[in-house]
Design a protein around this motif. Structure first.
Motif, PDB file in Angstrom:
ATOM      1  N   VAL A 116      32.638  82.917  76.741  1.00  0.00           N
ATOM      2  CA  VAL A 116      33.615  82.414  77.697  1.00  0.00           C
ATOM      3  C   VAL A 116      34.803  81.820  76.955  1.00  0.00           C
ATOM      4  CG1 VAL A 116      31.984  81.974  79.565  1.00  0.00           C
ATOM      5  CG2 VAL A 116      32.352  80.225  77.831  1.00  0.00           C
ATOM      6  N   HIS A 117      35.995  82.084  77.483  1.00  0.00           N
ATOM      7  CA  HIS A 117      37.205  81.522  76.901  1.00  0.00           C
ATOM      8  C   HIS A 117      37.246  80.017  77.128  1.00  0.00           C
ATOM      9  CE1 HIS A 117      39.549  85.571  77.146  1.00  0.00           C
ATOM     10  NE2 HIS A 117      38.955  85.427  75.985  1.00  0.00           N
ATOM     11  N   ARG A 118      37.815  79.314  76.186  1.00  0.00           N
ATOM     12  CA  ARG A 118      38.045  77.890  76.352  1.00  0.00           C
ATOM     13  C   ARG A 118      39.447  77.696  76.952  1.00  0.00           C
ATOM     14  NH1 ARG A 118      33.933  75.390  73.460  1.00  0.00           N
ATOM     15  NH2 ARG A 118      34.960  73.355  73.406  1.00  0.00           N
ATOM     16  N   PRO A 119      39.669  76.599  77.698  1.00  0.00           N
ATOM     17  CA  PRO A 119      40.965  76.413  78.374  1.00  0.00           C
ATOM     18  C   PRO A 119      42.153  76.358  77.428  1.00  0.00           C
ATOM     19  CG  PRO A 119      39.309  74.947  79.297  1.00  0.00           C
ATOM     20  CD  PRO A 119      38.687  75.573  78.088  1.00  0.00           C
ATOM     21  N   GLU A 120      41.921  76.003  76.160  1.00  0.00           N
ATOM     22  CA  GLU A 120      43.024  75.979  75.206  1.00  0.00           C
ATOM     23  C   GLU A 120      43.619  77.367  74.994  1.00  0.00           C
ATOM     24  OE1 GLU A 120      40.370  72.498  73.992  1.00  0.00           O
ATOM     25  OE2 GLU A 120      40.124  74.517  74.783  1.00  0.00           O
ATOM     26  N   ILE A 121      42.932  78.403  75.447  1.00  0.00           N
ATOM     27  CA  ILE A 121      43.468  79.767  75.417  1.00  0.00           C
ATOM     28  C   ILE A 121      44.157  80.090  76.740  1.00  0.00           C
ATOM     29  CG2 ILE A 121      42.855  82.214  75.314  1.00  0.00           C
ATOM     30  CD1 ILE A 121      40.652  81.504  73.374  1.00  0.00           C
ATOM     31  N   CYS A 122      43.520  79.683  77.851  1.00  0.00           N
ATOM     32  CA  CYS A 122      44.028  80.051  79.174  1.00  0.00           C
ATOM     33  C   CYS A 122      45.408  79.455  79.441  1.00  0.00           C
ATOM     34  CB  CYS A 122      43.059  79.582  80.257  1.00  0.00           C
ATOM     35  SG  CYS A 122      41.347  80.100  80.008  1.00  0.00           S
ATOM     36  N   TYR A 123      45.576  78.172  79.166  1.00  0.00           N
ATOM     37  CA  TYR A 123      46.818  77.508  79.540  1.00  0.00           C
ATOM     38  C   TYR A 123      48.032  77.998  78.728  1.00  0.00           C
ATOM     39  CZ  TYR A 123      44.764  74.344  82.943  1.00  0.00           C
ATOM     40  OH  TYR A 123      44.171  73.828  84.072  1.00  0.00           O
ATOM     41  N   PRO A 124      47.951  78.103  77.405  1.00  0.00           N
ATOM     42  CA  PRO A 124      49.100  78.658  76.674  1.00  0.00           C
ATOM     43  C   PRO A 124      49.464  80.066  77.127  1.00  0.00           C
ATOM     44  CG  PRO A 124      47.647  77.519  75.164  1.00  0.00           C
ATOM     45  CD  PRO A 124      46.925  77.574  76.481  1.00  0.00           C
ATOM     46  N   PRO A 132      47.038  67.583  71.949  1.00  0.00           N
ATOM     47  CA  PRO A 132      45.780  67.786  71.223  1.00  0.00           C
ATOM     48  C   PRO A 132      44.575  67.492  72.119  1.00  0.00           C
ATOM     49  CG  PRO A 132      47.340  66.581  69.860  1.00  0.00           C
ATOM     50  CD  PRO A 132      47.953  66.657  71.233  1.00  0.00           C
ATOM     51  N   THR A 133      43.567  68.316  72.016  1.00  0.00           N
ATOM     52  CA  THR A 133      42.335  68.111  72.771  1.00  0.00           C
ATOM     53  C   THR A 133      41.570  66.930  72.187  1.00  0.00           C
ATOM     54  OG1 THR A 133      42.181  70.465  73.293  1.00  0.00           O
ATOM     55  CG2 THR A 133      40.155  69.187  73.462  1.00  0.00           C
ATOM     56  N   ARG A 134      41.066  66.078  73.051  1.00  0.00           N
ATOM     57  CA  ARG A 134      40.274  64.947  72.568  1.00  0.00           C
ATOM     58  C   ARG A 134      38.908  64.947  73.242  1.00  0.00           C
ATOM     59  NH1 ARG A 134      40.509  60.294  76.015  1.00  0.00           N
ATOM     60  NH2 ARG A 134      42.018  60.488  77.735  1.00  0.00           N
ATOM     61  N   PRO A 135      37.857  64.622  72.501  1.00  0.00           N
ATOM     62  CA  PRO A 135      36.516  64.591  73.082  1.00  0.00           C
ATOM     63  C   PRO A 135      36.332  63.355  73.951  1.00  0.00           C
ATOM     64  CG  PRO A 135      36.439  63.911  70.790  1.00  0.00           C
ATOM     65  CD  PRO A 135      37.847  64.343  71.049  1.00  0.00           C
ATOM     66  N   VAL A 136      35.615  63.517  75.051  1.00  0.00           N
ATOM     67  CA  VAL A 136      35.272  62.409  75.943  1.00  0.00           C
ATOM     68  C   VAL A 136      33.822  62.566  76.366  1.00  0.00           C
ATOM     69  CG1 VAL A 136      37.625  62.086  76.808  1.00  0.00           C
ATOM     70  CG2 VAL A 136      36.089  63.666  77.977  1.00  0.00           C
ATOM     71  N   SER A 137      33.189  61.458  76.662  1.00  0.00           N
ATOM     72  CA  SER A 137      31.827  61.466  77.192  1.00  0.00           C
ATOM     73  C   SER A 137      31.890  60.979  78.625  1.00  0.00           C
ATOM     74  CB  SER A 137      30.913  60.572  76.348  1.00  0.00           C
ATOM     75  OG  SER A 137      29.589  60.589  76.867  1.00  0.00           O
ATOM     76  N   ILE A 138      31.398  61.790  79.548  1.00  0.00           N
ATOM     77  CA  ILE A 138      31.464  61.439  80.967  1.00  0.00           C
ATOM     78  C   ILE A 138      30.057  61.360  81.545  1.00  0.00           C
ATOM     79  CG2 ILE A 138      33.748  62.449  81.281  1.00  0.00           C
ATOM     80  CD1 ILE A 138      32.357  64.890  82.529  1.00  0.00           C
ATOM     81  N   GLU A 139      29.896  60.576  82.588  1.00  0.00           N
ATOM     82  CA  GLU A 139      28.611  60.469  83.261  1.00  0.00           C
ATOM     83  C   GLU A 139      28.352  61.740  84.069  1.00  0.00           C
ATOM     84  OE1 GLU A 139      28.389  56.956  85.599  1.00  0.00           O
ATOM     85  OE2 GLU A 139      28.736  55.602  83.905  1.00  0.00           O
ATOM     86  N   ALA A 150      39.237  66.756  76.897  1.00  0.00           N
ATOM     87  CA  ALA A 150      40.350  66.500  77.803  1.00  0.00           C
ATOM     88  C   ALA A 150      41.664  66.776  77.081  1.00  0.00           C
ATOM     89  CB  ALA A 150      40.314  65.053  78.309  1.00  0.00           C
ATOM     90  N   PHE A 151      42.639  67.292  77.810  1.00  0.00           N
ATOM     91  CA  PHE A 151      43.985  67.488  77.275  1.00  0.00           C
ATOM     92  C   PHE A 151      44.967  67.549  78.431  1.00  0.00           C
ATOM     93  CE2 PHE A 151      42.340  71.836  77.795  1.00  0.00           C
ATOM     94  CZ  PHE A 151      43.357  72.440  78.508  1.00  0.00           C
ATOM     95  N   THR A 152      46.238  67.486  78.117  1.00  0.00           N
ATOM     96  CA  THR A 152      47.299  67.602  79.109  1.00  0.00           C
ATOM     97  C   THR A 152      48.065  68.892  78.864  1.00  0.00           C
ATOM     98  OG1 THR A 152      47.530  65.206  79.359  1.00  0.00           O
ATOM     99  CG2 THR A 152      49.410  66.549  80.025  1.00  0.00           C
ATOM    100  N   ALA A 153      48.307  69.644  79.938  1.00  0.00           N
ATOM    101  CA  ALA A 153      49.029  70.917  79.861  1.00  0.00           C
ATOM    102  C   ALA A 153      50.324  70.792  80.650  1.00  0.00           C
ATOM    103  CB  ALA A 153      48.174  72.044  80.425  1.00  0.00           C
TER     104      ALA A 153
END
Length: 240
Positions: A116-124, A132-139, A150-153
């Motif tokens: 599966v493609h990662r979103p860093e490919i889809c959005y560009p 820059p993509t940053r790791p986050v830990s979510i519940e 998480a990142f901003t596009a």
């Protein structure tokens, strides 16, 4: 040496050659059997598209499914049909929360070539510039955490804040290299793993404002799915 002795020698050599061939043939069969036994096998059954669609709730907490359009899609290519056996795109709205753009893609086989493609490919590919993509830990909403990114596009007409995670087998890789390594590790255990991408995004002034809503949506997604949905999307096994 007389003719009878020569015949005995030839017969002996023939018998020795036959024994050698038999031993070599047995060794080759054994090697082939071991090679087959060690060949990674597909262990996760394919999911019918309609069945997968039903796993994703139409209501997630206060959010309700409104439309399937308006979501940034993976780039089309020659392998798209094989990459995305199951692809669901939805936009959810809520009275007191911002709309969520949701995408999930699942495949029961991740063999190192088809992944599966990662979103860093889809959005560009859609003309967006990424932070820059940053790791986050979510519940995960049911007692545990998910390793996510998480990142901003930023595009021509909007800026999306994106939260996503990928699951490959029982791993949650945060990078392409980790994703490939997860496939290799599963292969060494004799398994071709399944894989899923789960992505949620929204429009807000900053990531700091967006993240509480995205995390809340992810938790409530798991809370509102059944056991099969939680296992496929978030690797959460039922206690039953």
């Amino acid at each position: 040496m007389n003719a009878e002795s020569q015949s005995d020698v030839i017969a002996g050599k023939s018998s020795l050659v036959n024994r050698r061939h038999l031993i070599m043939g047995g060794a080759f069969c054994l090697a082939a059997g071991l090679a087959y036994a060690r060949t990674p096998q597909v262990v996760f059954p394919a999911v019918e598209k309609e069945d997968f669609e039903k796993l994703i709730p139409e209501r997630i907490g206060s959010w309700e499914f409104k439309t399937s359009s308006g979501v940034v899609l993976p780039p089309p290519d020659a392998l798209s049909d094989r990459l995305y056996d199951n692809l669901v795109t939805r936009v959810y709205s809520a009275p007191e929360d911002p709309p969520i753009m949701f995408l999930t893609a699942y495949s029961n086989t991740q063999d190192g070539v088809l992944q599966v493609h990662r979103p860093e490919i889809c959005y560009p590919a859609g003309g967006y510039n990424l932070t820059p993509t940053r790791p986050v830990s979510i519940e995960n909403g049911v007692g545990g955490n998910i390793a996510a990114n998480a990142f901003t596009a930023t595009g021509r007409d909007r800026t999306e804040h994106v939260l996503y995670w990928t699951r490959v087998g029982n791993q949650f890789p945060l990078t392409w290299s980790q994703q490939r390594l997860a496939v290799v590790r599963a292969n060494l255990e004799g398994v071709i793993p399944d894989g899923v991408l789960v992505r949620a995004s929204l429009i807000a002034p900053t990531m700091e404002e967006a993240m509480p809503h995205l995390s809340k949506f992810a938790a409530q997604l798991n809370q509102n799915m059944n056991d099969q949905g939680r296992a496929l999307l978030s690797g959460i096994k039922s206690n039953g």
